[in-house]
Design a protein around this motif. Structure first.
Motif, PDB file in Angstrom:
ATOM      1  N   ALA A 294       0.812  -1.216   0.000  1.00 46.37           N
ATOM      2  CA  ALA A 294       0.000   0.000   0.000  1.00 46.37           C
ATOM      3  C   ALA A 294       0.847   1.268   0.000  1.00 46.37           C
ATOM      4  CB  ALA A 294      -0.932   0.003   1.210  1.00 46.37           C
ATOM      5  N   GLY A 295       2.180   1.109   0.078  1.00 43.29           N
ATOM      6  CA  GLY A 295       3.064   2.273   0.071  1.00 43.29           C
ATOM      7  C   GLY A 295       3.184   2.965   1.411  1.00 43.29           C
ATOM      8  N   VAL A 296       2.764   2.280   2.486  1.00 46.82           N
ATOM      9  CA  VAL A 296       2.801   2.876   3.824  1.00 46.82           C
ATOM     10  C   VAL A 296       4.169   2.671   4.476  1.00 46.82           C
ATOM     11  CG1 VAL A 296       1.789   2.742   6.145  1.00 46.82           C
ATOM     12  CG2 VAL A 296       0.318   2.667   4.126  1.00 46.82           C
ATOM     13  N   LEU A 297       4.841   1.586   4.145  1.00 53.04           N
ATOM     14  CA  LEU A 297       6.185   1.343   4.673  1.00 53.04           C
ATOM     15  C   LEU A 297       7.051   0.720   3.588  1.00 53.04           C
ATOM     16  CD1 LEU A 297       6.527  -1.943   5.254  1.00 53.04           C
ATOM     17  CD2 LEU A 297       5.161  -1.424   7.254  1.00 53.04           C
ATOM     18  N   GLU A 298       8.343   0.677   3.860  1.00 55.44           N
ATOM     19  CA  GLU A 298       9.281   0.026   2.958  1.00 55.44           C
ATOM     20  C   GLU A 298      10.206  -0.879   3.763  1.00 55.44           C
ATOM     21  OE1 GLU A 298      11.605   2.934   0.958  1.00 55.44           O
ATOM     22  OE2 GLU A 298      12.089   4.057   2.779  1.00 55.44           O
ATOM     23  N   ARG A 299      10.598  -1.953   3.156  1.00 58.57           N
ATOM     24  CA  ARG A 299      11.505  -2.918   3.780  1.00 58.57           C
ATOM     25  C   ARG A 299      12.908  -2.628   3.258  1.00 58.57           C
ATOM     26  NH1 ARG A 299      12.823  -8.503   2.351  1.00 58.57           N
ATOM     27  NH2 ARG A 299      13.197  -9.772   4.225  1.00 58.57           N
ATOM     28  N   VAL A 300      13.813  -2.304   4.175  1.00 56.60           N
ATOM     29  CA  VAL A 300      15.161  -1.909   3.775  1.00 56.60           C
ATOM     30  C   VAL A 300      16.184  -2.762   4.520  1.00 56.60           C
ATOM     31  CG1 VAL A 300      14.459   0.461   3.271  1.00 56.60           C
ATOM     32  CG2 VAL A 300      15.271  -0.105   5.559  1.00 56.60           C
ATOM     33  N   ARG A 301      17.342  -2.916   3.930  1.00 62.01           N
ATOM     34  CA  ARG A 301      18.412  -3.663   4.585  1.00 62.01           C
ATOM     35  C   ARG A 301      18.934  -2.886   5.772  1.00 62.01           C
ATOM     36  NH1 ARG A 301      19.808  -8.253   2.507  1.00 62.01           N
ATOM     37  NH2 ARG A 301      19.449  -8.738   0.301  1.00 62.01           N
ATOM     38  N   ARG A 302      19.176  -3.606   6.853  1.00 66.67           N
ATOM     39  CA  ARG A 302      19.678  -2.979   8.069  1.00 66.67           C
ATOM     40  C   ARG A 302      21.144  -2.608   7.872  1.00 66.67           C
ATOM     41  NH1 ARG A 302      17.485  -6.474  11.775  1.00 66.67           N
ATOM     42  NH2 ARG A 302      19.359  -7.736  11.939  1.00 66.67           N
ATOM     43  N   PRO A 303      21.546  -1.404   8.240  1.00 62.04           N
ATOM     44  CA  PRO A 303      22.937  -0.986   8.077  1.00 62.04           C
ATOM     45  C   PRO A 303      23.898  -1.936   8.791  1.00 62.04           C
ATOM     46  CG  PRO A 303      21.558   0.893   8.632  1.00 62.04           C
ATOM     47  CD  PRO A 303      20.706  -0.330   8.793  1.00 62.04           C
ATOM     48  N   GLY A 304      24.920  -2.376   8.075  1.00 62.17           N
ATOM     49  CA  GLY A 304      25.935  -3.234   8.682  1.00 62.17           C
ATOM     50  C   GLY A 304      25.530  -4.685   8.798  1.00 62.17           C
ATOM     51  N   ASP A 305      24.351  -5.037   8.295  1.00 62.27           N
ATOM     52  CA  ASP A 305      23.875  -6.422   8.380  1.00 62.27           C
ATOM     53  C   ASP A 305      23.352  -6.814   7.005  1.00 62.27           C
ATOM     54  OD1 ASP A 305      22.669  -8.843   8.851  1.00 62.27           O
ATOM     55  OD2 ASP A 305      21.718  -8.243  10.725  1.00 62.27           O
ATOM     56  N   GLY A 306      24.136  -7.588   6.275  1.00 59.59           N
ATOM     57  CA  GLY A 306      23.789  -7.906   4.899  1.00 59.59           C
ATOM     58  C   GLY A 306      22.482  -8.647   4.733  1.00 59.59           C
ATOM     59  N   GLU A 307      22.044  -9.385   5.755  1.00 54.81           N
ATOM     60  CA  GLU A 307      20.832 -10.192   5.623  1.00 54.81           C
ATOM     61  C   GLU A 307      19.659  -9.653   6.439  1.00 54.81           C
ATOM     62  OE1 GLU A 307      21.743 -14.220   6.535  1.00 54.81           O
ATOM     63  OE2 GLU A 307      23.143 -14.474   4.872  1.00 54.81           O
ATOM     64  N   GLY A 308      19.929  -8.772   7.384  1.00 53.94           N
ATOM     65  CA  GLY A 308      18.849  -8.254   8.218  1.00 53.94           C
ATOM     66  C   GLY A 308      18.096  -7.133   7.528  1.00 53.94           C
ATOM     67  N   HIS A 309      16.823  -6.968   7.908  1.00 57.51           N
ATOM     68  CA  HIS A 309      15.987  -5.932   7.319  1.00 57.51           C
ATOM     69  C   HIS A 309      15.281  -5.134   8.413  1.00 57.51           C
ATOM     70  CE1 HIS A 309      16.454  -8.593   3.810  1.00 57.51           C
ATOM     71  NE2 HIS A 309      16.203  -7.521   3.088  1.00 57.51           N
ATOM     72  N   GLU A 310      14.909  -3.924   8.056  1.00 55.91           N
ATOM     73  CA  GLU A 310      14.094  -3.078   8.906  1.00 55.91           C
ATOM     74  C   GLU A 310      12.881  -2.610   8.112  1.00 55.91           C
ATOM     75  OE1 GLU A 310      17.384  -1.015  11.872  1.00 55.91           O
ATOM     76  OE2 GLU A 310      16.658   0.105  10.134  1.00 55.91           O
ATOM     77  N   TYR A 311      11.846  -2.207   8.844  1.00 57.05           N
ATOM     78  CA  TYR A 311      10.627  -1.699   8.229  1.00 57.05           C
ATOM     79  C   TYR A 311      10.523  -0.221   8.568  1.00 57.05           C
ATOM     80  CZ  TYR A 311       9.637  -6.625   7.638  1.00 57.05           C
ATOM     81  OH  TYR A 311       9.721  -7.953   7.281  1.00 57.05           O
ATOM     82  N   ARG A 312      10.573   0.608   7.544  1.00 54.07           N
ATOM     83  CA  ARG A 312      10.579   2.056   7.718  1.00 54.07           C
ATOM     84  C   ARG A 312       9.321   2.662   7.107  1.00 54.07           C
ATOM     85  NH1 ARG A 312      14.639   3.717  11.257  1.00 54.07           N
ATOM     86  NH2 ARG A 312      16.484   2.415  10.928  1.00 54.07           N
ATOM     87  N   LEU A 313       8.699   3.571   7.833  1.00 58.72           N
ATOM     88  CA  LEU A 313       7.525   4.252   7.310  1.00 58.72           C
ATOM     89  C   LEU A 313       7.920   5.171   6.160  1.00 58.72           C
ATOM     90  CD1 LEU A 313       5.795   5.184  10.673  1.00 58.72           C
ATOM     91  CD2 LEU A 313       4.945   3.522   9.007  1.00 58.72           C
ATOM     92  N   THR A 314       7.109   5.191   5.130  1.00 54.50           N
ATOM     93  CA  THR A 314       7.281   6.132   4.028  1.00 54.50           C
ATOM     94  C   THR A 314       6.627   7.460   4.423  1.00 54.50           C
ATOM     95  OG1 THR A 314       5.197   5.462   3.031  1.00 54.50           O
ATOM     96  CG2 THR A 314       7.183   4.232   2.375  1.00 54.50           C
ATOM     97  N   ALA A 315       6.655   8.423   3.505  1.00 58.41           N
ATOM     98  CA  ALA A 315       5.976   9.695   3.771  1.00 58.41           C
ATOM     99  C   ALA A 315       4.490   9.457   4.042  1.00 58.41           C
ATOM    100  CB  ALA A 315       6.168  10.645   2.586  1.00 58.41           C
ATOM    101  N   ALA A 316       3.898   8.521   3.299  1.00 58.74           N
ATOM    102  CA  ALA A 316       2.483   8.198   3.522  1.00 58.74           C
ATOM    103  C   ALA A 316       2.272   7.598   4.906  1.00 58.74           C
ATOM    104  CB  ALA A 316       1.986   7.233   2.449  1.00 58.74           C
ATOM    105  N   GLY A 317       3.211   6.753   5.350  1.00 58.73           N
ATOM    106  CA  GLY A 317       3.102   6.159   6.678  1.00 58.73           C
ATOM    107  C   GLY A 317       3.283   7.183   7.775  1.00 58.73           C
ATOM    108  N   ARG A 318       4.271   8.055   7.611  1.00 60.94           N
ATOM    109  CA  ARG A 318       4.504   9.081   8.636  1.00 60.94           C
ATOM    110  C   ARG A 318       3.317  10.035   8.735  1.00 60.94           C
ATOM    111  NH1 ARG A 318       9.545   8.715   6.103  1.00 60.94           N
ATOM    112  NH2 ARG A 318       9.194  10.630   4.895  1.00 60.94           N
TER     113      ARG A 318
END
Length: 232
Positions: free
Chosen positions: A63-87
């Motif tokens: 729905a464009g509310v969040l994005e899944r991004v790679r965690r800094p310093g961790d090649g396999e880990g991910h984080e979920y970050r709110l997009t402008a629509a989510g914020r």
């Protein structure tokens, strides 16, 4: 994203199709509060199954509310970050919390207690400023809970995120808080003060006098605790 559609062009209906599936608003509350990792989100919604959490995260991503991004310093880990629509949903979620605090009868809300959720909320709102500039360990023991959910440890270290443990971390305890889950929830939600709980014997504090005296300053309260209530 949804299991069904309202089939209406109305923006309220279209937003509801994205936001009003089970657990979605509660999950958004966690994301807006700052949780970004899957395990952090699980701790904030402890009764949500991992499979459903995965599905809702994928739905929000679609729905464009969040994005899944790679965690800094961790090649396999991910984080979920709110997009402008989510914020942009932050005032919406806050308004829902304010409405619930103002209009939902407190006795009804106090029938739905969860020690893990309470301690997780307390953890992220602790203000270390009034605490000693060293590691402080606070043990909270809920006398009315089964052994597996009775004891919790908050570990506060300068310059680090507050850690919540459900297993003894092995540090010397600076302040021991003995109470029941309802009383601590009432304090957290602003229904009762810590001083009143101590005076009535519903809460017993043992250990550092400095931490005890500053309890209501470093513990703080739910972000909704100051909302004027319109029900008894």
């Amino acid at each position: 994203m949804t299991e069904g559609s309202y089939k209406q062009f109305c923006p309220v209906a279209m937003a509801a199709e994205i936001l009003c599936t089970r657990w979605t608003v509660v999950l958004l509350r966690e994301l807006i509060a700052g949780s970004t990792r899957f395990n952090e989100l699980r701790r904030g919604v402890p009764r949500m199954s991992p499979a459903l959490l995965t599905k809702r995260l994928r739905d929000l991503e679609d729905a464009g509310v969040l994005e899944r991004v790679r965690r800094p310093g961790d090649g396999e880990g991910h984080e979920y970050r709110l997009t402008a629509a989510g914020r942009d949903l932050k005032p919406v979620i806050e308004a829902m919390g304010i409405w619930g605090q103002r209009w939902v009868e407190s006795e009804a809300s106090l029938q739905k207690l969860d020690p893990q959720l309470l301690m997780w909320d307390m953890r992220r709102n602790i203000d270390p400023t009034p605490m000693p500039q060293r590691r402080s360990t606070i043990e909270v023991s809920f006398s009315d809970q089964p052994a597996a959910r009775r004891d919790w440890w908050l570990v506060v270290e300068p310059g680090a995120a507050v850690d919540l443990c459900s297993v003894d971390p092995g540090f010397e305890v600076d302040l021991y808080v003995a109470t029941d889950l309802r009383t601590m929830t009432e304090i957290w939600m602003g229904y009762k003060t810590a001083a009143a709980a101590k005076d009535s014997g519903q809460m017993v504090l043992t250990g550092s006098r400095a931490l005890e005296d500053a309890l209501q300053k470093w513990l703080r309260l739910s972000p909704f605790a100051k909302v004027e209530r319109m029900v008894a």
